[in-house]
Design a protein around this motif. Structure first.
Motif, mmCIF file in Angstrom:
data_model
loop_
_atom_site.group_PDB
_atom_site.id
_atom_site.type_symbol
_atom_site.label_atom_id
_atom_site.label_comp_id
_atom_site.label_asym_id
_atom_site.label_seq_id
_atom_site.Cartn_x
_atom_site.Cartn_y
_atom_site.Cartn_z
ATOM 1 N N ARG A 1 10.151 -10.426 0.679
ATOM 2 C CA ARG A 1 9.186 -10.252 0.666
ATOM 3 C C ARG A 1 9.117 -12.064 1.255
ATOM 4 N N SER A 2 10.211 -12.334 1.934
ATOM 5 C CA SER A 2 9.778 -13.830 2.213
ATOM 6 C C SER A 2 9.756 -13.136 3.782
ATOM 7 N N LEU A 3 10.249 -12.182 4.327
ATOM 8 C CA LEU A 3 10.051 -11.651 5.257
ATOM 9 C C LEU A 3 8.029 -11.190 5.739
ATOM 10 N N VAL A 4 7.849 -10.559 4.752
ATOM 11 C CA VAL A 4 6.630 -9.953 4.858
ATOM 12 C C VAL A 4 5.201 -11.374 4.623
ATOM 13 N N ASP A 5 6.342 -12.261 4.272
ATOM 14 C CA ASP A 5 4.864 -13.449 4.154
ATOM 15 C C ASP A 5 5.600 -13.790 5.356
ATOM 16 N N ARG A 6 6.682 -14.258 6.519
ATOM 17 C CA ARG A 6 6.746 -14.644 7.887
ATOM 18 C C ARG A 6 5.516 -13.961 8.652
ATOM 19 N N ILE A 7 5.728 -12.510 8.429
ATOM 20 C CA ILE A 7 5.592 -11.797 9.980
ATOM 21 C C ILE A 7 4.793 -10.399 9.744
ATOM 22 N N GLY A 8 4.542 -10.276 8.113
ATOM 23 C CA GLY A 8 3.848 -9.283 8.097
ATOM 24 C C GLY A 8 2.649 -9.193 7.808
ATOM 25 N N HIS A 9 1.775 -7.918 8.411
ATOM 26 C CA HIS A 9 0.431 -7.341 7.362
ATOM 27 C C HIS A 9 0.257 -7.040 6.104
ATOM 28 N N VAL A 10 0.687 -5.931 6.529
ATOM 29 C CA VAL A 10 1.063 -5.282 4.734
ATOM 30 C C VAL A 10 2.468 -5.513 3.831
ATOM 31 N N GLY B 1 -1.152 -12.601 -1.251
ATOM 32 C CA GLY B 1 -2.509 -13.183 -0.029
ATOM 33 C C GLY B 1 -2.431 -11.555 0.869
ATOM 34 N N LEU B 2 -1.245 -10.912 0.635
ATOM 35 C CA LEU B 2 -0.884 -10.234 2.084
ATOM 36 C C LEU B 2 -1.446 -8.116 1.845
ATOM 37 N N GLU B 3 -1.541 -7.364 2.018
ATOM 38 C CA GLU B 3 -2.277 -6.684 2.027
ATOM 39 C C GLU B 3 -0.757 -5.802 1.192
ATOM 40 N N MET B 4 -1.155 -4.858 -0.161
ATOM 41 C CA MET B 4 0.065 -3.992 -0.703
ATOM 42 C C MET B 4 -0.306 -2.149 -0.306
ATOM 43 N N GLY B 5 0.784 -1.425 -0.057
ATOM 44 C CA GLY B 5 0.968 -0.557 0.076
ATOM 45 C C GLY B 5 1.822 0.731 -1.248
ATOM 46 N N ILE B 6 1.694 1.371 -1.408
ATOM 47 C CA ILE B 6 2.670 2.062 -2.263
ATOM 48 C C ILE B 6 3.013 2.880 -1.233
ATOM 49 N N ARG B 7 4.157 4.083 -1.713
ATOM 50 C CA ARG B 7 4.217 5.228 -1.269
ATOM 51 C C ARG B 7 4.544 6.236 -2.509
ATOM 52 N N VAL B 8 3.995 7.385 -2.541
ATOM 53 C CA VAL B 8 4.412 8.053 -3.164
ATOM 54 C C VAL B 8 4.148 9.599 -3.213
ATOM 55 N N GLY B 9 5.043 10.181 -3.460
ATOM 56 C CA GLY B 9 4.075 12.325 -3.269
ATOM 57 C C GLY B 9 3.100 12.317 -4.244
ATOM 58 N N LEU B 10 2.182 13.346 -4.510
ATOM 59 C CA LEU B 10 1.386 14.110 -5.185
ATOM 60 C C LEU B 10 1.517 15.185 -5.256
ATOM 61 N N ILE B 11 1.929 15.552 -6.774
ATOM 62 C CA ILE B 11 1.243 17.282 -6.282
ATOM 63 C C ILE B 11 0.222 17.491 -7.548
ATOM 64 N N ALA B 12 -0.306 17.857 -7.463
ATOM 65 C CA ALA B 12 -2.490 18.268 -8.513
ATOM 66 C C ALA B 12 -2.719 19.139 -8.509
ATOM 67 N N ARG B 13 -2.640 20.053 -9.591
ATOM 68 C CA ARG B 13 -3.589 21.173 -9.580
ATOM 69 C C ARG B 13 -4.273 21.200 -10.374
ATOM 70 N N ARG B 14 -5.400 22.174 -10.759
ATOM 71 C CA ARG B 14 -6.532 21.962 -11.515
ATOM 72 C C ARG B 14 -6.552 21.681 -13.130
#
Length: 335
Positions: A179-188, A211-224
């Motif tokens: 969190r400290s790293l992204v506050d100093r040098i990150g966008h996301v 105030g930074l953008e947030m991203g999440i990493r997930v897999g999707l297994i979706a069907r009807r």
């Protein structure tokens, strides 16, 4: 696909012998991702996969708008070389190349290369690395740098980029150091999220305040239907005793998000009827998966978006069928 959400896939590179021809598969994957509205592909780094910069070149060669999100490990690539490589790719393809700054959560890899730094030390090095890299990519004049980890004197390498082609910096992790790293040098700021209510409490509240953008990493297994989705998820799925032991050991991992996911997996495989830790438990991915009907998965993603998520990094989507299912979910967002 909603304008408020940027979707980035994963450039899957299996651990196969170097004699295997990966290029046709990578080219096809890049073309599928672009055709289905994905803005980019994440390219991994570890000791066993292809060099991520070479992979990024293949992705750029076979697409017209797709932006690689390349994992950068400071111990593996000096800032000088990184600046030359980024500037060269941007000059050749006139497209941005984004960076996913990783610090190394695999103890065996750190041991193999004799990296002496502890967890917080690696984050401090990464902060200096990115600050220096930005200077190399943004300066016309020679660069002089006297830091704790890097020293250059009157360095001339001709790597300056226009502002609109400068890389965006993604910082994965959920620890205080990340969190400290992204506050100093990150966008996301990027994480493998917990179930949405825990994510709101443990991650989103602090990140929204920054105030930074947030991203999440997930897999999707979706069907009807949910039944069809779970049948696909559980096909050939088996958590044996060895996998359970590995998950228990991960509860003591140096990586904050590994500890969190391991605890979740130890509690239950399924949370909120949609959030699944099954493939994490078997070691087939480091991310949770969302499993259910198209509407169920879309509704669960909407809850993350409502908390401020603007970047969705998707794993386990590479075939034509899986892109179809993922796009079906994504087109339901905002409806």
């Amino acid at each position: 696909m909603p304008n408020r959400l940027e979707v980035i896939g994963t450039a899957t590179v299996p651990w196969l012998p170097p004699s295997h021809d990966f290029r046709p598969g990578l080219a096809a994957l890049a073309e599928r991702a672009e055709k289905n509205g994905f803005s980019g592909l994440l390219v991994f780094y570890d000791h066993m996969v292809l060099d991520p910069w070479t992979v990024a070149g293949v992705l750029l060669q076979h697409t017209s708008t797709l932006v690689p999100l390349v994992a950068v490990q400071p111990y593996a690539l000096p800032p000088f070389t990184a600046a030359k490589t980024i500037s060269s790719l941007v000059s050749l393809y006139r497209r941005r190349v984004d960076l996913n700054v990783v610090t190394g959560a695999a103890p065996e890899e750190l041991d193999q290369i004799g990296d002496p730094l502890d967890h917080d030390g690696r984050y401090a090095r990464a902060a200096e690395y990115v600050s220096l890299l930005r200077q190399l990519l943004g300066a016309d004049e020679p660069v002089t740098w006297n830091g704790d980890h890097y020293r250059y004197r009157n360095l001339r390498i001709n790597t300056r980029l226009p502002e609109h082609l400068m890389p965006r910096i993604f910082v994965p992790g959920s620890s205080e150091a990340s969190r400290s790293l992204v506050d100093r040098i990150g966008h996301v700021t990027l994480t493998h999220p917990e179930p949405v209510d825990r994510f709101a409490e443990n991650f989103a509240a602090a990140r929204n305040a920054s105030g930074l953008e947030m991203g999440i990493r997930v897999g999707l297994i979706a069907r009807r239907t949910a039944e069809e989705a779970w049948a696909a998820a559980l096909e050939n799925h088996q958590v044996d005793r060895a996998a359970r032991l590995r998950t228990l050991l991960k509860r003591e991992s140096e990586s904050d998000w590994n500890r969190r996911l391991a605890r979740l997996a130890s509690e239950a495989e399924v949370h909120d009827d949609v959030y699944w830790t099954g493939l994490y438990s078997t070691g087939r991915t480091g991310a949770p998966l969302l499993v259910g009907s198209y509407d169920q998965v879309a509704e669960y993603l909407e809850r993350y978006i409502a908390l401020g998520v603007t970047k969705l990094l998707v794993t386990k989507v590479d075939t034509e069928d899986e892109f179809h299912h993922a796009r079906t979910v994504l087109t339901r967002l905002d409806k």
